[in-house]
Each structure stands twice: as structure tokens, then as C-alpha cells.
Design a protein around this motif. Structure first.
Motif, PDB file in Angstrom:
ATOM      1  N   LEU A   1       3.370   6.448   4.632  1.00  0.00           N
ATOM      2  CA  LEU A   1       2.984   7.825   4.982  1.00  0.00           C
ATOM      3  C   LEU A   1       2.115   7.838   6.236  1.00  0.00           C
ATOM      4  O   LEU A   1       2.317   8.669   7.135  1.00  0.00           O
ATOM      5  CB  LEU A   1       2.229   8.457   3.810  1.00  0.00           C
ATOM      6  N   ILE A   2       1.159   6.910   6.308  1.00  0.00           N
ATOM      7  CA  ILE A   2       0.254   6.853   7.467  1.00  0.00           C
ATOM      8  C   ILE A   2       1.043   6.585   8.742  1.00  0.00           C
ATOM      9  O   ILE A   2       0.833   7.250   9.772  1.00  0.00           O
ATOM     10  CB  ILE A   2      -0.816   5.775   7.236  1.00  0.00           C
TER      11      ILE A   2
ATOM     12  N   VAL B   1      -6.898  10.361   5.028  1.00  0.00           N
ATOM     13  CA  VAL B   1      -6.226   9.252   4.338  1.00  0.00           C
ATOM     14  C   VAL B   1      -6.469   7.907   4.998  1.00  0.00           C
ATOM     15  O   VAL B   1      -6.334   6.862   4.360  1.00  0.00           O
ATOM     16  CB  VAL B   1      -4.711   9.525   4.224  1.00  0.00           C
TER      17      VAL B   1
ATOM     18  N   ASN C   1       0.285   4.209   0.606  1.00  0.00           N
ATOM     19  CA  ASN C   1      -0.008   5.175   1.665  1.00  0.00           C
ATOM     20  C   ASN C   1       0.432   4.691   3.047  1.00  0.00           C
ATOM     21  O   ASN C   1       0.430   5.474   3.997  1.00  0.00           O
ATOM     22  CB  ASN C   1      -1.511   5.467   1.703  1.00  0.00           C
ATOM     23  N   ARG C   2       0.747   3.388   3.158  1.00  0.00           N
ATOM     24  CA  ARG C   2       1.003   2.856   4.493  1.00  0.00           C
ATOM     25  C   ARG C   2       2.186   3.528   5.178  1.00  0.00           C
ATOM     26  O   ARG C   2       2.118   3.886   6.351  1.00  0.00           O
ATOM     27  CB  ARG C   2       1.215   1.348   4.385  1.00  0.00           C
TER      28      ARG C   2
ATOM     29  N   ASP D   1       0.860  -1.184   0.000  1.00  0.00           N
ATOM     30  CA  ASP D   1       0.000   0.000   0.000  1.00  0.00           C
ATOM     31  C   ASP D   1       0.900   1.239   0.000  1.00  0.00           C
ATOM     32  O   ASP D   1       1.664   1.463   0.956  1.00  0.00           O
ATOM     33  CB  ASP D   1      -0.893  -0.014   1.237  1.00  0.00           C
TER      34      ASP D   1
END
Length: 531
Positions: A11-12, A41, A8-9, A6
Motif C-alpha cells: 500500500l505504501i 501510515v 502495509n508495504r 509487511d
């Protein structure tokens, strides 16, 4: 088929780390935008829900929203100890003690080594009045985190509030050793030392706080009471003026300049009562000195005292608190009057006793007219302060008095405790039905030979009237009874009988019974106990 990561992971995870670091640093300004971005997000990530709940709970902004977010987070991640702990805190703040306890215990079931969670549960139990459980829980917190200063502080507070001052001294001392705010910690320690009968150590402790932190309001206020009790009226009355900086003791606004104690022969000076009934009865001894420096005096006092005060000071205007006031030019709180007058000794500027009088009634004491008539008060009245239970006596503890013969007993007790006389094995005439204000009490008291009372307004009324009075005092007695004295410079007709140990009334009552029997046999109408 292998799933691709992922994008975005990472970043999260990075944003969650930043948000948590900002919240640990109490930097809500930095945390807010990060949490807002995370809400976009990763809106259903339980950690994000927890962060949103923490933000909503800050400063009580939206506790209902905080609870909803944290409850959802806990359902999604039931093993997240931090979420459960925060949920417990929010529920406690919303008044849901049962729900808070459930969340706290769920967190501890997952990790019983978290001293901070045991501490928070202890606070919850203490808030709910479950003091034995709270004490044990604080101990478990300390077992997990031996240097958790607030746990020792709250344990000390619990000991203090349950009349275990020696244990409180130990707890507060340990709190200072492991690290709490030194000024606040010493203030707490001083209060425990005082209640443990070590008032001189308490005074030294507070003096050190004032030396290091001159504007510490509570230290100044508490020190004033110890200085006054030690007889240093000059320094004590000066520190006493710090009460106006206490958060729950703000001065009233009058729209007139204050009176500074200097002669103002053309001025009408308003003197207004500010604390308890006993305080008013004691401090009115200085009203004549005020009248000598003013054109006219208006006394505003508690409504239950207005009729008595009008009788005692006929040249003054007496007004009940809450009633319309006449015009006045200057004002001063009644309990600031001795400071304004420059009092340094009890008799300075004071009216002689009696400065209050009763008007004896005929035919009210039918029972035992030929016996010594003794009035009795054992409990604080309906408007008693938080300290009053410590200076009250359970009615059952008075049992040794009933063996003294012959005595005609009269109860001056008012409030719910007045019904206790039904338990006595001897006749006690209840006077409460005849008492509607302190003028009534004074009139009835004028027909008694002796008053035996705890430290309450009745003691001050009897003393101001010059009625023979035995005042039963707790170990750490109020400042006005000074230290280690059996007499009172305020009230020449009073005798002080003190506890030797905090909370132990049995020796006091035994001593009163023995002295009372001697007084009855000797016919000592002065009311002074013999040693």
C-alpha cells in the motif's frame, strides 16, 4: 524464522507512486490527501518525508518546515539524489546559498549525469554572483542534456549581463531551436540582437512576437524603444504606452480623470514625472504645448529639478515629488505627453532650444580663465538605472584627454565617482561641492565652453540649455539618439560620438581627444567636432 511480509508495504509503495505522479503533473489537489495519508501510515519513511517537504515548499507555504523535513529525509537516505536536489532548491529560496550549494554538490557527487542538477547549481552560482563558475556549470548541464532549453536561456542571460551580446545571441537562438516558449525566447533574443548592434533584426524579431502574441507586454514595450530609435515616433509612442502593463511600472492612482490631450481651457492639468532625471529634462520641451491647451499646468517632478523647473516655467506651479499637491482636474504622465499631443517628429509641439537656462556665476572658475573651459562627466549618478554601467566609462580610460592642451578641465561628476579626479595627472576643478541640485549644475554649466559627457542627465541639461555638448554613446544607445547619427534633432548644440563595438570605449576617447585638440587650436566656440 522467516518474517511475514509487511501488509502495509505494498500500500505504501502504491501511495508513494501515486503521490509522485500527481506532483509531476503539478496536481497538488490530488497529491495532498495521498501525502497526508502516507504521513500517518509511514511517517519516518524518507521518501514520505521528501514528499511532505515538496508539498510544504509549494508556493513558499512553509519553507522552514520543508527544509526540516528534507534534512531529516537526507539523513535517513543520504544516497537519495532527488531529496538532496530538492533540499538545495529550498535552501536557496530561504537565502542559504552556502547550504544550498553543499546539498547540490552532494547530489551531483552521487549522480553527475543529471543535467537538471547542474542547471540548478548554475542558477545558484549565478544568483550568488559567481558568474564564471555559473557559466561553466551551465555548460556542464548542456553537455548532459543538450536539449535543455532553459540552460541555454540562462546562459544567454549571463552573456547579456556581462556585455557579451554576440554570445548571447547564439545562446538564445539555440534555446529557441531546442524548445522554449517562442514568444519569451524571441523577446530575449531581440534584446541580445539589439545590444550586438543589430537593432533592425531585433525589431523584426519583436514584430513577429507581436504578430503572433499581440498582448505580449514586454515585446510591445521593447518594440516601442526600437521603433522610437528608428525614428518612427507615431508607432513607437503608441507602443510606449504599454509600459503601464509592466509588473514593475503600475500607474499611480489620482482620483481624477486622465487628460486626453484635448483642449480643456478651464482645467488645471497635473503633469507628473515618472522615470529618470534626463527623461524629465527632455520631455519638458512639450510643457508649453500642454499649457496652451489647459487653463493651468502643475508639474510634479523630482526634488532635485524643482528649482530649475520653476525658473524655466514661471507661469506653472512646480511641486517636488512627495510634497503636497494643489487642486487639479486632470492628470497625465510626462512621458505620455508627446503621444497625447500627436507628436510624429522631434520638433512637433516642442519649445525651441534653449528652454532651460542657467544663471552664470562670477568668480567660480579661477583656474584657466584664458583657456577653453570643458566640463566632464564619465559615470552615471547615484540614482542610475540598471543600464547605466554599460554607458559609463572608467575614469582611467579618459587618459588620452589629458594630453590635449591648453584646456581648463572642470568635473561636473557627482556621487562617489567625483573623487576619481584625484587620479588625473592634470588639474581638474571639482564642481561637485558646489552642486546641490540641477539649478546649480545649470548655473555652473553656463560658464563652460563645452561639455563632454556620457548619456546621463547632464547631457540632457546641456542640450536643453543649448550648451555645446559632446555625448559619448554605447553601441546600443538609448532610443532618443536614433541610429547612425552624429547630430541630435532634440538638441541642436549636441554632437554624438558612438562606440563601434559594445564595451569598447578606447576608439571613442581617442576620437574625442583628436577632435578636442582641433577644437582648441581652431578656437571653435560652437563646440562641434570637426571630422
Amino acid at each position: 524464522m522467516v518474517r511475514s511480509p509487511d501488509p502495509n508495504r505494498a500500500l505504501i509503495e502504491d501511495l508513494i507512486g501515486q503521490a509522485e505522479a500527481s506532483l509531476r503533473a503539478a496536481d497538488d489537489g490530488a497529491a495532498g490527501p495521498i501525502v497526508a495519508r502516507l504521513s500517518t501510515v509511514a511517517p519516518d519513511d524518507p521518501r514520505v518525508l521528501r514528499l511532505r517537504g515538496v508539498m510544504a515548499a509549494r508556493d513558499g507555504q512553509d519553507l522552514a518546515e520543508a527544509e526540516a523535513l528534507l534534512t531529516k529525509a537526507a539523513k535517513l537516505a543520504p544516497d537519495d539524489v532527488s531529496t538532496l536536489g530538492t533540499l538545495a532548491s529550498v535552501r536557496r529560496r530561504r537565502g542559504d546559498l552556502a547550504g544550498a550549494e553543499a546539498a547540490a554538490r552532494a547530489a551531483l557527487a552521487l549522480d553527475g549525469t543529471r543535467g537538471d542538477l547542474w542547471f540548478n547549481l548554475g542558477n545558484l552560482l549565478k544568483h550568488g554572483g559567481r558568474l564564471d563558475e555559473a557559466e561553466e556549470t551551465y555548460r556542464r548541464a548542456i553537455a548532459q542534456m543538450p536539449n535543455l532549453g532553459p540552460a541555454y536561456t540562462n546562459l544567454g542571460t549571463l552573456y547579456r549581463d556581462t556585455d557579451r551580446p554576440v554570445a548571447a545571441v547564439t545562446a538564445f537562438t539555440r534555446a529557441l531551436q531546442v524548445g522554449v516558449d517562442p514568444a519569451d525566447g524571441r523577446v530575449s533574443l531581440a534584446e541580445a540582437l539589439d545590444r550586438a548592434g543589430r537593432s533592425r533584426d531585433a525589431l523584426a524579431c519583436l514584430t513577429e512576437v507581436v504578430r503572433c502574441t499581440p498582448n505580449h507586454v514586454v515585446a510591445r514595450w521593447n518594440r516601442s524603444l526600437l521603433l522610437l530609435r528608428g525614428g518612427d515616433l507615431r508607432a513607437g509612442l503608441s507602443d510606449f504606452e504599454w509600459r503601464w502593463r509592466l509588473p514593475d511600472h503600475r500607474p499611480r492612482r489620482w482620483g481624477r480623470p486622465p487628460w486626453d490631450g484635448q483642449p480643456q481651457r478651464e482645467a488645471t492639468v497635473l503633469i507628473h514625472a515618472e522615470q529618470g532625471l534626463g527623461d524629465t529634462l527632455m520631455y519638458t520641451r512639450w510643457l508649453a504645448a500642454v499649457a496652451a491647451r489647459a487653463g493651468h499646468v502643475v508639474l510634479e517632478c523630482q526634488p532635485s529639478l524643482t528649482r530649475l523647473m520653476a525658473r524655466a516655467f514661471p507661469a506653472m506651479t512646480v511641486v517636488g515629488r512627495g510634497d503636497p499637491l494643489p487642486a487639479f482636474d486632470r492628470h497625465a504622465p510626462l512621458m505620455s505627453v508627446p503621444y497625447l499631443l500627436g507628436v510624429t517628429a522631434p520638433r512637433d509641439h516642442a519649445a525651441p532650444v534653449p528652454y532651460v537656462r542657467g544663471e552664470p556665476r562670477q568668480g567660480w572658475a579661477e583656474q584657466g580663465m584664458d583657456w577653453p573651459r570643458v566640463g566632464l562627466v564619465w559615470q552615471g549618478g547615484p540614482g542610475m538605472t540598471a543600464a547605466a554601467p554599460l554607458r559609463s566609462i572608467p575614469f582611467a580610460a579618459l587618459a588620452p584627454l589629458w594630453a590635449v592642451r591648453p584646456v581648463a578641465w572642470f568635473s561636473l561628476q557627482v556621487g562617489a565617482a567625483a573623487a576619481d579626479v584625484a587620479e588625473a595627472p592634470v588639474p581638474i576643478t571639482p564642481l561637485a561641492p558646489r552642486i546641490h541640485d540641477f539649478a546649480d549644475t545649470a548655473d555652473l554649466m553656463a560658464g563652460l565652453d563645452l561639455v563632454v559627457t556620457i548619456d546621463t542627465a547632464v547631457a540632457h541639461l546641456a542640450g536643453a540649455m543649448g550648451v555645446p555638448t559632446w555625448i559619448l554613446l554605447k553601441a546600443a544607445a538609448d532610443w532618443r539618439w536614433f541610429l547612425d547619427r552624429a547630430d541630435s534633432p532634440w538638441y541642436p548644440s549636441a554632437t554624438l560620438i558612438r562606440q563601434d563595438r559594445p564595451g569598447d570605449w578606447a576608439p571613442v576617447i581617442s576620437a574625442v581627444a583628436a577632435r578636442l585638440q582641433t577644437w582648441v587650436v581652431r578656437g571653435d566656440n560652437e563646440g562641434q567636432p570637426t571630422s
